[in-house]
Write a protein that holds these residues in place. Structure first.
Motif, PDB file in Angstrom:
ATOM      1  N   ARG A 220       0.963  -1.359  -0.099  1.00  0.00           N
ATOM      2  CA  ARG A 220       0.125  -0.272  -0.086  1.00  0.00           C
ATOM      3  C   ARG A 220       1.039   1.171   0.128  1.00  0.00           C
ATOM      4  O   ARG A 220       1.794   1.274   0.972  1.00  0.00           O
ATOM      5  CB  ARG A 220      -0.840  -0.112   1.082  1.00  0.00           C
ATOM      6  CG  ARG A 220      -1.774   1.175   1.078  1.00  0.00           C
ATOM      7  CD  ARG A 220      -2.893   1.074   2.308  1.00  0.00           C
ATOM      8  NE  ARG A 220      -3.703   2.104   2.523  1.00  0.00           N
ATOM      9  CZ  ARG A 220      -4.865   2.192   2.873  1.00  0.00           C
ATOM     10  NH1 ARG A 220      -5.387   1.051   3.649  1.00  0.00           N
ATOM     11  NH2 ARG A 220      -5.539   3.378   3.179  1.00  0.00           N
TER      12      ARG A 220
ATOM     13  N   GLU B  23      -2.661   6.246  -0.514  1.00  0.00           N
ATOM     14  CA  GLU B  23      -3.477   5.729  -1.356  1.00  0.00           C
ATOM     15  C   GLU B  23      -4.307   4.864  -0.615  1.00  0.00           C
ATOM     16  O   GLU B  23      -3.930   4.213   0.364  1.00  0.00           O
ATOM     17  CB  GLU B  23      -2.687   4.722  -2.729  1.00  0.00           C
ATOM     18  CG  GLU B  23      -1.862   5.851  -3.660  1.00  0.00           C
ATOM     19  CD  GLU B  23      -1.905   5.014  -5.052  1.00  0.00           C
ATOM     20  OE1 GLU B  23      -1.967   3.580  -4.787  1.00  0.00           O
ATOM     21  OE2 GLU B  23      -1.577   5.449  -5.972  1.00  0.00           O
TER      22      GLU B  23
ATOM     23  N   ASN C 236      -3.084   7.260 -13.801  1.00  0.00           N
ATOM     24  CA  ASN C 236      -3.772   8.462 -13.650  1.00  0.00           C
ATOM     25  C   ASN C 236      -3.698   9.364 -15.016  1.00  0.00           C
ATOM     26  O   ASN C 236      -4.221  10.310 -14.857  1.00  0.00           O
ATOM     27  CB  ASN C 236      -2.703   9.403 -12.668  1.00  0.00           C
ATOM     28  CG  ASN C 236      -2.605   8.692 -11.427  1.00  0.00           C
ATOM     29  OD1 ASN C 236      -3.709   8.458 -10.681  1.00  0.00           O
ATOM     30  ND2 ASN C 236      -1.500   8.450 -10.866  1.00  0.00           N
TER      31      ASN C 236
END
Length: 270
Positions: free
Chosen positions: A91, A95, A192
């Motif tokens: 992780r 985020e 993105n």
């Protein structure tokens, strides 16, 4: 009953609740998204729980809350290792998503290829999910550039394919080479960077070579581009494996430039 974890093309692990079939807004439903680890923690969801489900926007089934907890089982946690390749998951700071960071993960490969061939990307007609899965399983393609190496005889021998279908597919693959820079940038699957952003990059830099040399300042000048998107673009093109991918695509004749649209100049200066 269980939680099914899918690995997306960017490595994100997406959990889905699997439950006894129910009738919901006119359809039978047995699966609903659990979004991410934070969502599961917030709802304290465990295997064996009785849940409330609704259709978001009357379309997508989602878990609203837990009506009754099964206290025999602990709260569900996403796996520490990727269910597709067994690599350690991670992780990243800031985020909600947990990712598999293995670039060679087979689950990511298939989804990257599906994205690459999709209508808004290279738009290769006939190269859908099922055909791509067969090609990957048969080891005929292992990366996007391998698509342009396919021959009709490679495809004709596959299940539910014949010589005519194979030839049509090869023709569609060949036609996709001229899709242009905007579609290619989107097809590359840069994190993105969606369709609009890919088009903006293509219009601003004109060629993939110029885009790979772009600076932080140059990309930030574009409308709606922030630091996260800029870092995604720079990170993608700084990767040696990604640069190799682009070189292979160029070698197969894929167009790496954007067509310049010239406006009518009849009224110039008036």
């Amino acid at each position: 009953l269980s939680v099914d974890v899918q690995v997306g093309r960017t490595g994100v692990l997406t959990p889905t609740a699997v439950f006894e079939p129910i009738t919901l807004a006119g359809t039978t439903v047995s699966r609903a998204t659990l979004n991410n680890a934070d969502f599961i923690k917030e709802k304290q969801i465990a295997i064996g729980d009785t849940i409330v489900v609704r259709k978001a926007g009357d379309i997508i089934p989602e878990v609203v809350t837990v009506a009754k907890h099964n206290h025999e089982n602990p709260e569900y946690t996403l796996p520490e290792y990727c269910p597709a390749c067994n690599s350690k998951t991670m992780r990243e700071d800031g985020e909600a998503a947990i990712r598999c960071l293995n670039p060679d993960c087979p689950a990511q490969l298939l989804r990257k290829l599906i994205h690459f061939c999709s209508r808004d990307a290279m738009d290769i007609e006939g190269l859908g999910d099922a055909v791509l899965e067969v090609l990957v399983n048969e080891k005929l393609i292992e990366k996007a550039s391998d698509i342009y190496h396919l021959q009709a005889q490679d495809i004709a021998s596959l299940e539910r394919m014949g010589e005519k279908s194979a030839q049509n597919l090869v023709s569609a693959i060949d036609a996709s080479k001229s899709a242009g820079l905007a579609r290619l940038v989107y097809a590359l699957g840069i994190r993105n960077v969606g369709e609009v952003a890919a088009s903006a990059l293509a219009d601003r830099f004109g060629t993939l070579e110029e885009l790979t040399r772009a600076s932080v300042e140059q990309i930030l000048e574009l409308e709606d581009f922030g630091e996260i998107m800029v870092n995604s673009v720079l990170s993608y093109f700084s990767s040696e494996s990604n640069r190799d991918k682009i070189e292979r695509l160029a070698a197969y004749g894929v167009k790496l430039t954007q067509d310049v649209v010239v406006a009518d100049t009849k009224l110039a200066g008036l």
